[in-house]
Design a protein around this motif. Structure first.
Motif, short mmCIF file in Angstrom:
data_model
loop_
_atom_site.label_atom_id
_atom_site.label_comp_id
_atom_site.label_asym_id
_atom_site.label_seq_id
_atom_site.Cartn_x
_atom_site.Cartn_y
_atom_site.Cartn_z
N LEU A 1 0.82 -1.20 0.00
CA LEU A 1 0.00 0.00 0.00
C LEU A 1 0.85 1.25 0.00
CD1 LEU A 1 -3.04 -0.71 2.36
CD2 LEU A 1 -3.05 -0.26 -0.09
N HIS A 2 1.90 1.26 0.80
CA HIS A 2 2.76 2.44 0.85
C HIS A 2 3.55 2.60 -0.45
CE1 HIS A 2 2.57 4.54 4.71
NE2 HIS A 2 2.14 3.39 5.20
N CYS A 3 3.85 1.49 -1.08
CA CYS A 3 4.49 1.57 -2.40
C CYS A 3 3.55 2.22 -3.41
CB CYS A 3 4.89 0.16 -2.86
SG CYS A 3 5.53 0.10 -4.55
N LEU A 4 2.28 1.83 -3.38
CA LEU A 4 1.29 2.44 -4.28
C LEU A 4 1.09 3.92 -3.93
CD1 LEU A 4 -1.39 -0.41 -4.41
CD2 LEU A 4 0.13 0.31 -6.26
N MET A 5 1.08 4.23 -2.65
CA MET A 5 0.91 5.62 -2.24
C MET A 5 2.10 6.46 -2.69
SD MET A 5 -0.97 5.58 1.49
CE MET A 5 -0.08 4.28 2.30
N ARG A 6 3.29 5.87 -2.62
CA ARG A 6 4.49 6.59 -3.07
C ARG A 6 4.41 6.90 -4.56
NH1 ARG A 6 7.86 2.97 -2.14
NH2 ARG A 6 8.34 2.29 -4.25
N ILE A 7 3.96 5.90 -5.33
CA ILE A 7 3.81 6.13 -6.77
C ILE A 7 2.68 7.12 -7.03
CG2 ILE A 7 3.31 5.00 -8.96
CD1 ILE A 7 4.37 2.40 -7.73
N GLY A 8 1.62 7.06 -6.22
CA GLY A 8 0.49 7.96 -6.40
C GLY A 8 0.85 9.42 -6.20
N ARG A 9 1.78 9.71 -5.29
CA ARG A 9 2.16 11.10 -5.04
C ARG A 9 3.34 11.54 -5.90
NH1 ARG A 9 6.45 12.21 -1.53
NH2 ARG A 9 5.43 14.15 -0.93
N SER A 10 3.83 10.63 -6.74
CA SER A 10 4.96 10.97 -7.58
C SER A 10 4.51 11.87 -8.71
CB SER A 10 5.62 9.71 -8.15
OG SER A 10 6.63 10.03 -9.07
N ASP A 11 5.39 12.82 -9.09
CA ASP A 11 5.09 13.70 -10.22
C ASP A 11 5.83 13.27 -11.48
OD1 ASP A 11 7.59 14.29 -9.41
OD2 ASP A 11 7.23 16.42 -9.00
N ARG A 12 6.33 12.05 -11.46
CA ARG A 12 7.06 11.53 -12.62
C ARG A 12 6.12 10.68 -13.47
NH1 ARG A 12 12.47 9.64 -9.24
NH2 ARG A 12 12.96 11.69 -8.38
N SER A 13 6.72 9.98 -14.42
CA SER A 13 5.91 9.17 -15.34
C SER A 13 5.32 7.94 -14.66
CB SER A 13 6.78 8.74 -16.53
OG SER A 13 7.92 8.02 -16.08
N THR A 14 5.92 7.50 -13.54
CA THR A 14 5.47 6.30 -12.85
C THR A 14 4.33 6.63 -11.89
OG1 THR A 14 7.19 6.63 -11.20
CG2 THR A 14 7.70 5.18 -13.04
N THR A 15 3.22 7.09 -12.40
CA THR A 15 2.08 7.41 -11.57
C THR A 15 1.02 6.34 -11.71
OG1 THR A 15 1.15 8.74 -13.35
CG2 THR A 15 2.48 9.89 -11.70
N MET B 1 1.48 22.12 -11.92
CA MET B 1 2.33 21.04 -12.40
C MET B 1 3.26 21.52 -13.52
SD MET B 1 3.14 17.96 -11.82
CE MET B 1 1.75 17.41 -10.83
N THR B 2 2.74 22.29 -14.45
CA THR B 2 3.56 22.78 -15.56
C THR B 2 4.65 23.72 -15.07
OG1 THR B 2 1.66 22.60 -17.06
CG2 THR B 2 3.51 23.97 -17.78
N ASP B 3 4.28 24.65 -14.20
CA ASP B 3 5.26 25.62 -13.69
C ASP B 3 6.31 24.95 -12.83
OD1 ASP B 3 4.35 28.31 -14.63
OD2 ASP B 3 2.50 27.65 -13.67
N LEU B 4 5.92 23.92 -12.09
CA LEU B 4 6.91 23.19 -11.28
C LEU B 4 7.96 22.57 -12.18
CD1 LEU B 4 4.61 21.45 -8.63
CD2 LEU B 4 6.46 23.06 -8.15
N GLY B 5 7.51 21.99 -13.29
CA GLY B 5 8.48 21.41 -14.22
C GLY B 5 9.33 22.45 -14.93
#
Length: 1102
Positions: free
Chosen positions: A352-366, A527-531
């Protein structure tokens, strides 16, 4: 021998069977003994099963049950109405065995239970309902005489696995009929009391039960709970773990499969109206998630839920967080993400925490949106925000951070957030905490403290529904935005939040400032400005700071969100401490990192302000004022400066300023947004109103006070004044590359390098100095260095006269050397241009254009006059032609510059080479008391440069006008002045004339040193008169009036005038008489006699 007996028994039985079916027994020899033995055992099992089945369906057997359980059947309406002769009565009694109070009935039903659950076919109606599903799923066979390897519970286990597998799959190859699904769950429910009744689990976990739960008594589901608690132990067998997981998945589909949960929460479910349809075990109300949400909603609303029920809820919420596979939605919708990124992390909630980590990621692995929604639903069901212990992964990771636990576990998550990025925080805990907080932040209900304090406000202002209900018009993520919009409404606007709710809104926003991903709206819009702008800013708090730094460059949606958040940062300024055991929370406006970094300064200098629970913003002001204390570290200083810089982008970002001056800004400075422009606009208005005597101030008193604070803060760092910083950037890098910005050091460096500045920067610095001289409180360096001296000497002085007061006390023995040096710097600055001396400018406003207009005509508006106007006024002072007010100010300047040659800019400019040649030691003296000036006077004959010689002669000329401008002579003759000239008013050379007369009077004895110095001055003046004779009648008159022999000179002049008058008179009479004698020559003798008589009368007239 034994084998022979068995073989004979088998063949004998086989012969009987063949005869029974009318077949010859001669062919039985083709069967080997093992196959024959297998058929024999199958026959025995079938025989035993038929016996048990007959027991349950035999009317006589039911009659025994009717007799033994007579009162129980009468009390239970459901069992009393069951059809007799089909075994339904016994099954009904088994269903309700927990409510049987009769001892004999209870014993009877217990024995029957062990018989019924030994095979699925003995359970009432099960065989009829699930016959087709058993065959289609290949879970076994029910044909009489056919091999039945799945008896003794294996068939039920097969069906149970198929049922949970069906919930986890989108495409159902062999869907189980609804009536069979009900039957499967009903069987699981009936076996929930005693784990012996679940035959598959019993045989799978017999050894594990002995290993982990040896002392746990069977009954009431205790063994199940014990095994659940040890499910992820290393010693747990995989077979048992799989059986337990299947059981837990059934519980998640129907809470009644858990005996302890159903029993503990039975009354609470009825009170809270959570079980609306008891006839549908697979209905929504039967799902564990619905049960938990319904009861959690009651708890959050403050309704009573028994402690026993809450304890059971806690166990199953923890169970959901530990094993993702218990949530069919997670398994169904997150399968791809689990296989790709989270394989091998099944235990203790790691998946679950692995999924949560991916869920909060701003990379392609969402994760995909459906999986994200499933995660959000699971987090709401488990509700780990209410008790951190529910999340085992978080609990274990943060065990070292959580030293002691509070009675209210709901505060622990907030406490952990407050310690995020501190030394106490460990990396693993930090990751687990942010992963969980990411999902909690997306549903305001998942923060129990926020929900408790704000549920009334949310219902009143945002039209929210119950805790476990959602609305498309107001989704969970939008509720917090609604609360924020109402957080800072004025009384006039109405519909404001309650104070408790407002405090919690502030706390949440403070926590969200730690990480942009904790703010859903910010992450979505930016999201765009952060990048684009902040791709490299990934450390704690850097992303939000980066967005604030690029506020003007952001897209409109992101700019609005960042602007609102920054405005709120400035509003949430009060510090309040909530003590929860050993864990305390600091709810503060600016981000937590800043407050933690500034804790030493707060404790040392701002603790009184920090204890204030009212949102006034005083804490930030205190930090700014103490930014350069020894307790201030680099992190705190940088953070405070960053906050100040962000405030300059919009006046709304400064809460106190906005609240104090909002109406004034709208009225006097409309359409101005930048704070620096607003400050300039309001300051100009105040200045203009002050200069126009009698005019009422247009800026309110409250705003004027806060405006003063903002001006003082801006003077500390040049970066806080963009109008000054931008033109001077190149000069800063060229002239002051290694100077710190803070503490006004950069501004001071530019002032010292003023002659080398670019024209634009020089102009701005000159304007800055002009403002500082008119209002010394804005001179940060002066106020900082002389802070104690101001308290000592100038407590009663007006703020605008502080520099004047310090100048008057400059030579006091109690004056601090550093402050004295700073005062000298400011005096030098003032003497470069009369415009930098507001007192002189006011006193000489009529004299300057009258006597020095030629200098003003050549002057540039923004460049210094290099002391030319002051030098002009000095000469007029010596000529005694100035007005009294101007004369007083020039006298002060002359007295000051007589003690320190550096204050005389013209002298320093023209005599620097001569000073270096003739007066090296005097110039190098640490304390200047007029040595250099005296040296130049003594060496007047050695001075080669005419310009320098002229300046020295001017000094001599000025000293004749007033002894106070000659410190050496004044010191030497102080006693004589007191004894012989005490009654003489200072100024206009009167005391100097008094000393000269005393020097010529032989009856007066002057001090030897005074007498020597006076004689030296007379010689110097004589030389000066020779070298620089009067250039006109006015200069001649001044020289006479300022001469020590003024009376003698005036007497001789008067005598000469009288003689000329007499001569003229006599000559006039003689010429007239001669004309008469020419006409009358006989009277010549008589004329002579008359002439003699007239002469005698003139000279001897009484």
């Amino acid at each position: 021998m034994e084998g022979e007996l068995k073989s004979g028994r088998c063949y004998f039985w086989l012969s009987l069977q063949l005869q029974h079916f009318g077949k010859s027994g001669g062919r039985h020899g083709v069967l080997d003994s093992d196959r024959c033995e297998l058929l024999y055992h199958l026959f025995l099992h079938q025989l035993l099963w038929n016996y048990k089945l007959n027991l349950t369906t035999d009317p006589k057997f039911e009659s025994v049950a009717t007799e033994v359980c007579k009162s129980t059947i009468a009390e239970n309406k459901e069992c009393n109405e069951e059809e007799r002769g089909r075994g339904y009565l016994v099954s009904c009694l088994v269903d309700h065995r927990s409510n049987i109070s009769e001892y004999q009935c209870n014993q009877y039903i217990t024995k029957m239970t062990s018989i019924i659950f030994s095979d699925y076919r003995l359970i009432c109606g099960f065989m009829d309902k699930c016959k087709d599903d058993i065959n289609s799923l290949r879970c076994g066979s029910i044909n009489v005489g056919h091999k039945d390897v799945h008896s003794q519970g294996e068939v039920i286990a097969c069906l149970e696995k198929a049922l949970v597998r069906e919930a986890e799959q989108q495409d159902h190859v062999h869907p189980i009929k609804e009536e069979c699904q009900k039957a499967i769950l009903r069987v699981a429910e009936l076996s929930s009391d005693d784990f012996h009744l679940d035959r598959h689990l019993y045989f799978s976990c017999r050894e594990d039960r002995e290993r982990f739960c040896q002392n746990t008594q069977a009954g009431e589901g205790k063994v199940y709970k014990c095994l659940f608690n040890h499910k992820f132990e290393e010693a747990m067998s995989e077979k048992c773990r799989d059986a337990l997981t299947t059981r837990q998945k059934l519980i998640s589909q129907d809470y009644k499969v858990s005996y302890s949960l159903a029993k503990a929460c039975k009354l609470d479910l009825r009170k809270q109206r959570c079980s609306l349809d008891t006839n549908l075990p697979r209905a929504r109300e039967a799902r564990l998630s619905y049960l938990l949400l319904c009861l959690e909603a009651a708890v959050h609303r403050g309704r009573p839920v028994s402690g026993e029920c809450q304890g059971e809820m806690l166990d199953y919420r923890r169970m959901l967080m530990e094993d993702f596979s218990l949530s069919p939605e997670i398994v169904l919708h997150c399968r791809t993400e689990i296989e790709a990124h989270c394989s091998g992390l099944h235990r203790k909630g790691r998946t679950l925490h692995c999924l949560m980590r991916i869920g909060r990621s701003d990379r392609s692995t969402t994760v995909n949106s459906v999986c994200q929604s499933a995660l959000q639903t699971l987090i709401q069901s488990a509700d780990p925000g209410a008790d951190y212990r529910i999340d085992r992964a978080l609990n274990e990771a943060c065990e070292s951070v959580i030293q002691t636990a509070s009675d209210s576990f709901s505060w622990i998550l907030s406490c952990l957030m407050e310690h995020l990025y501190t030394e106490k925080m460990v990396e693993d805990c930090e990751h687990r905490l942010l992963e969980l907080q990411y999902f909690i932040s997306r549903d305001w209900k998942l923060d129990p403290i926020l929900y408790k304090k704000c549920q009334g406000d949310a219902a009143r202002l945002c039209h929210t529904h119950g805790w476990n209900e959602t609305s498309e018009l107001m989704p969970p993520g939008a509720v917090f935005s609604c609360l924020y919009r109402h957080a800072y409404r004025t009384e006039e606007q109405g519909r404001r939040l309650s104070r408790d709710c407002k405090v919690e809104v502030q706390r949440i926003l403070h926590q969200r400032a730690l990480d942009v991903k904790l703010d859903p709206e910010l992450q979505k819009r930016c999201m765009t400005d952060l990048g684009k702008w902040c791709s490299e800013k990934t450390d704690m708090g850097q992303e939000l700071e980066c967005l604030q730094d690029h506020l003007e460059d952001l897209v409109s949606g992101c700019r609005d969100v960042v602007g609102n958040l920054t405005e709120l940062e400035s509003e949430v300024r009060a510090l309040r401490s909530i003590v929860l055991s050993d864990c305390w929370l600091q709810d503060i406006q600016i981000d937590a990192l800043l407050i933690r970094a500034c804790e030493p300064v707060i404790q040392a200098h701002c603790h009184d302000v920090a204890d204030n629970q009212i949102d006034t913003g005083d804490l930030m002001e205190c930090l700014v004022q103490n930014k350069h204390r020894k307790e201030m570290n680099d992190k705190c200083s940088v953070g405070v400066t960053h906050f100040q810089l962000i405030q300059m982008k919009d006046f709304r970002f400064s809460y106190k300023f906005k609240m104090s001056c909002k109406e004034d800004v709208l009225r006097l400075c409309p359409n101005i947004k930048k704070k620096v422009d607003v400050v300039i606009c309001l300051s100009t208005t105040v200045k203009n109103d002050t200069l126009q005597d009698g005019k009422e101030q247009r800026v309110s008193l409250k705003c004027r006070k806060q405006l003063r604070v903002e001006e003082l803060e801006m003077s500390e760092d040049i970066r806080l004044e963009p109008e000054l910083y931008d033109p001077c950037k190149s000069d800063i890098s060229r002239l002051c590359p290694n100077v710190n910005f803070g503490n006004a050091q950069m501004i001071e460096c530019l002032k010292e390098q003023k002659k080398q500045l670019s024209p634009r920067c020089h102009q701005k610095i000159f304007r800055l100095q002009e403002v500082e001289m008119s209002d010394p409180e804005l001179d940060y360096q002066l106020m900082r260095v002389c802070k104690q001296m101001i308290k000592r000497f100038c407590t009663e002085a007006d703020a605008r006269n502080i520099l004047q007061c310090l100048k008057q006390n400059k030579n006091s023995e109690l004056m601090d050397p550093k402050c004295k040096q700073m005062i000298t710097k400011r005096q030098i600055t003032q003497n470069t241009d009369y415009r930098l001396n507001p007192v002189l400018r006011k006193a000489c406003r009529a004299d300057i254009p009258k006597f020095c207009q030629s200098i003003l005509n050549k002057a540039s508006e923004d460049n210094e006059l290099e002391g030319q106007v002051i030098a002009c006024l000095k000469l007029k002072y010596a000529d005694q032609r100035l007005s009294s007010d101007c004369e007083d100010q020039i006298r002060v300047i002359l007295q000051e510059s007589a003690l320190d040659y550096r204050l005389d800019l013209q002298l320093q400019m023209h005599c620097s080479d001569e000073i270096s040649r003739l007066c090296v030691e005097e110039a190098a003296a640490q304390e200047q008391t007029g040595q250099v000036e005296e040296c130049l006077k003594v060496n007047l004959l050695k001075i080669k440069q005419e310009a320098c010689k002229k300046e020295v002669l001017n000094m001599l000329k000025e000293s004749k006008a007033d002894i106070f401008v000659d410190p050496v002579l004044h010191t030497a003759c102080a006693l004589d002045l007191k004894h012989h000239c005490a009654a003489i008013t200072p100024g206009r050379g009167r005391q100097m004339s008094c000393l000269m007369e005393a020097l010529q009077d032989k009856r007066v004895r002057l001090q030897p040193e005074c007498k020597k110095r006076l004689q030296d001055r007379i010689d110097m003046w004589s030389y000066a008169a020779k070298v620089a004779p009067a250039e006109g009648f006015s200069d001649l008159a001044v020289q006479v009036m300022t001469s020590p022999s003024k009376n003698y000179i005036l007497f001789m002049i008067a005598l000469s005038v009288c003689i000329l008058f007499l001569v003229g008179l006599l000559c006039g009479r003689i010429t007239k008489r001669l004309h008469f004698l020419l006409k009358h020559p006989l009277t010549e003798m008589k004329v002579k006699l008359v002439f003699i008589r007239n002469v005698v009368c003139i000279f001897f007239k009484p």
